[in-house]
Scaffold this motif. Structure first.
Motif, PDB file in Angstrom:
ATOM      1  N   VAL A  76      45.873  27.035  64.113  1.00 17.28           N
ATOM      2  CA  VAL A  76      45.484  25.444  62.872  1.00 17.28           C
ATOM      3  C   VAL A  76      44.661  25.135  61.968  1.00 17.28           C
ATOM      4  N   ALA A  77      44.031  24.631  63.356  1.00 17.88           N
ATOM      5  CA  ALA A  77      42.212  24.224  62.777  1.00 17.88           C
ATOM      6  C   ALA A  77      41.736  25.426  61.959  1.00 17.88           C
ATOM      7  N   LEU A  78      42.157  26.462  62.833  1.00 18.74           N
ATOM      8  CA  LEU A  78      40.942  27.723  62.368  1.00 18.74           C
ATOM      9  C   LEU A  78      41.373  27.520  60.428  1.00 18.74           C
ATOM     10  N   ARG A  79      42.871  27.366  60.436  1.00 18.90           N
ATOM     11  CA  ARG A  79      43.665  27.878  59.140  1.00 18.90           C
ATOM     12  C   ARG A  79      42.650  26.396  58.068  1.00 18.90           C
ATOM     13  N   ARG A  80      42.797  25.734  58.527  1.00 16.94           N
ATOM     14  CA  ARG A  80      42.403  24.452  57.487  1.00 16.94           C
ATOM     15  C   ARG A  80      40.573  24.148  57.862  1.00 16.94           C
ATOM     16  N   SER A  81      40.112  24.792  58.461  1.00 18.42           N
ATOM     17  CA  SER A  81      38.448  25.174  58.258  1.00 18.42           C
ATOM     18  C   SER A  81      38.283  26.873  57.140  1.00 18.42           C
ATOM     19  N   LEU A  82      39.149  27.714  57.380  1.00 14.37           N
ATOM     20  CA  LEU A  82      39.166  28.543  55.948  1.00 14.37           C
ATOM     21  C   LEU A  82      39.767  28.043  54.752  1.00 14.37           C
ATOM     22  N   ALA A  83      40.457  27.423  54.855  1.00 18.96           N
ATOM     23  CA  ALA A  83      41.049  26.849  53.721  1.00 18.96           C
ATOM     24  C   ALA A  83      39.207  25.900  52.932  1.00 18.96           C
ATOM     25  N   ARG A  84      38.986  25.589  53.509  1.00 17.19           N
ATOM     26  CA  ARG A  84      38.247  24.358  53.140  1.00 17.19           C
ATOM     27  C   ARG A  84      36.859  25.268  52.403  1.00 17.19           C
ATOM     28  N   LEU A  85      36.769  26.124  53.230  1.00 12.46           N
ATOM     29  CA  LEU A  85      35.507  27.441  53.243  1.00 12.46           C
ATOM     30  C   LEU A  85      35.980  28.089  51.907  1.00 12.46           C
ATOM     31  N   LYS A  86      37.456  28.961  51.694  1.00  8.12           N
ATOM     32  CA  LYS A  86      38.053  29.075  50.670  1.00  8.12           C
ATOM     33  C   LYS A  86      37.207  28.024  49.373  1.00  8.12           C
ATOM     34  N   VAL A  87      38.002  27.372  49.011  1.00  8.79           N
ATOM     35  CA  VAL A  87      38.093  26.135  48.021  1.00  8.79           C
ATOM     36  C   VAL A  87      36.469  26.363  47.417  1.00  8.79           C
ATOM     37  N   VAL A  88      35.445  26.444  48.384  1.00  3.91           N
ATOM     38  CA  VAL A  88      34.122  25.610  47.973  1.00  3.91           C
ATOM     39  C   VAL A  88      33.953  27.532  47.629  1.00  3.91           C
ATOM     40  N   ALA A  89      34.267  28.237  47.877  1.00  5.01           N
ATOM     41  CA  ALA A  89      33.251  29.556  47.324  1.00  5.01           C
ATOM     42  C   ALA A  89      34.335  29.898  45.880  1.00  5.01           C
ATOM     43  N   VAL A  90      35.912  29.483  45.801  1.00  5.27           N
ATOM     44  CA  VAL A  90      36.453  29.705  44.788  1.00  5.27           C
ATOM     45  C   VAL A  90      36.238  28.881  43.589  1.00  5.27           C
ATOM     46  N   VAL A  91      35.581  27.669  44.129  1.00  2.24           N
ATOM     47  CA  VAL A  91      35.075  27.304  42.492  1.00  2.24           C
ATOM     48  C   VAL A  91      33.254  27.455  42.424  1.00  2.24           C
ATOM     49  N   LYS A  92      32.475  28.064  43.495  1.00  2.01           N
ATOM     50  CA  LYS A  92      31.319  27.772  43.668  1.00  2.01           C
ATOM     51  C   LYS A  92      31.595  29.154  42.565  1.00  2.01           C
ATOM     52  N   ARG A  93      32.316  30.414  42.268  1.00  2.00           N
ATOM     53  CA  ARG A  93      32.538  31.416  41.638  1.00  2.00           C
ATOM     54  C   ARG A  93      32.976  31.477  40.164  1.00  2.00           C
ATOM     55  N   ARG A  94      33.469  30.243  40.294  1.00  2.00           N
ATOM     56  CA  ARG A  94      34.162  29.615  38.508  1.00  2.00           C
ATOM     57  C   ARG A  94      32.457  29.359  37.841  1.00  2.00           C
ATOM     58  N   ARG A  95      32.000  28.548  38.572  1.00  2.00           N
ATOM     59  CA  ARG A  95      31.393  27.867  37.717  1.00  2.00           C
ATOM     60  C   ARG A  95      30.060  29.287  37.189  1.00  2.00           C
ATOM     61  N   LYS A  96      30.266  30.329  38.360  1.00  2.00           N
ATOM     62  CA  LYS A  96      29.002  30.886  37.866  1.00  2.00           C
ATOM     63  C   LYS A  96      28.886  31.087  36.449  1.00  2.00           C
ATOM     64  N   PRO A  97      28.257  31.429  35.205  1.00  2.00           N
ATOM     65  CA  PRO A  97      28.250  31.949  34.069  1.00  2.00           C
ATOM     66  C   PRO A  97      28.646  33.671  34.598  1.00  2.00           C
ATOM     67  N   ALA A  98      29.700  33.783  33.659  1.00  2.00           N
ATOM     68  CA  ALA A  98      29.727  35.426  33.193  1.00  2.00           C
ATOM     69  C   ALA A  98      28.281  35.773  32.692  1.00  2.00           C
ATOM     70  N   ALA A  99      28.989  37.134  33.737  1.00  2.00           N
ATOM     71  CA  ALA A  99      27.262  38.097  33.253  1.00  2.00           C
ATOM     72  C   ALA A  99      27.243  38.909  32.417  1.00  2.00           C
TER      73      ALA A  99
END
Ligand code: ATP
Length: 141
Positions: free
Chosen positions: A118-141
């Motif tokens: 469960v602790a692993l799942r919590r950490s993966l959820a946090r890392l996923k959210v950071v990654a998703v938001v970074k990707r979304r902010r990247k301007p389209a090439a």
């Protein structure tokens, strides 16, 4: 189109409270999509990404499990912990992930395997959210 109110609260604070168009939550049995006028419902959430669609924009939050209730006038998420992407400390989540992975591979005596998972799942959820938001902010090439 009228939206639906979403309140995400923990024992400590109100994390998010806005009128939104759609909620996609990490239900224990899979993703749960909720649009306005959804039938009343009470369900359990697991740690994961909670997505909110609002006026053509998407917001992602990390949820560490809890309950989701669909009421006639709102959706209420009672979360064990919840963070908006910008609140997530990546180094802390990485450290939590490594710790949980170590528990699961080395299995020290007395380790509670479910707790480590469960602790692993919590950490993966946090890392996923950071990654998703970074990707979304990247301007389209
Ligand atoms: P850790 O092992 O780093 O404490 P955890 O998954 O055990 O992580 P939780 O018990 O889920 O932590 O949360 C405790 C509190 O710390 C909550 O208020 C949660 O929002 C916050 N929190 C945990 N990890 C992070 C993080 N990486 N970034 C920001 N806040 C965090």
């Amino acid at each position: 189109m009228s939206g639906i109110r979403l309140d995400i609260v923990t024992a400590e604070r109100v994390v998010y409270s806005e009128e939104v168009d759609m909620v996609i939550a990490p239900g224990v049995e899979g993703q749960l999509g909720i649009l306005p006028h959804h039938t009343p419902l009470m369900t359990t959430l697991q740690a994961g990404e909670l997505r909110v669609k609002k006026g053509g924009e998407e917001v992602s939050l990390a949820i560490s499990g809890g309950f989701l209730e669909v009421r006639p006038d709102r959706v209420v998420v009672l979360a064990d912990a919840a963070e908006r992407a910008e609140e997530i400390d990546m180094a802390r989540a990485e450290a939590a992930k490594r710790r949980a992975q170590q528990w699961l591979t080395e299995r020290p005596s007395g380790i509670d395997e479910t707790r480590a998972e469960v602790a692993l799942r919590r950490s993966l959820a946090r890392l996923k959210v950071v990654a998703v938001v970074k990707r979304r902010r990247k301007p389209a090439a």
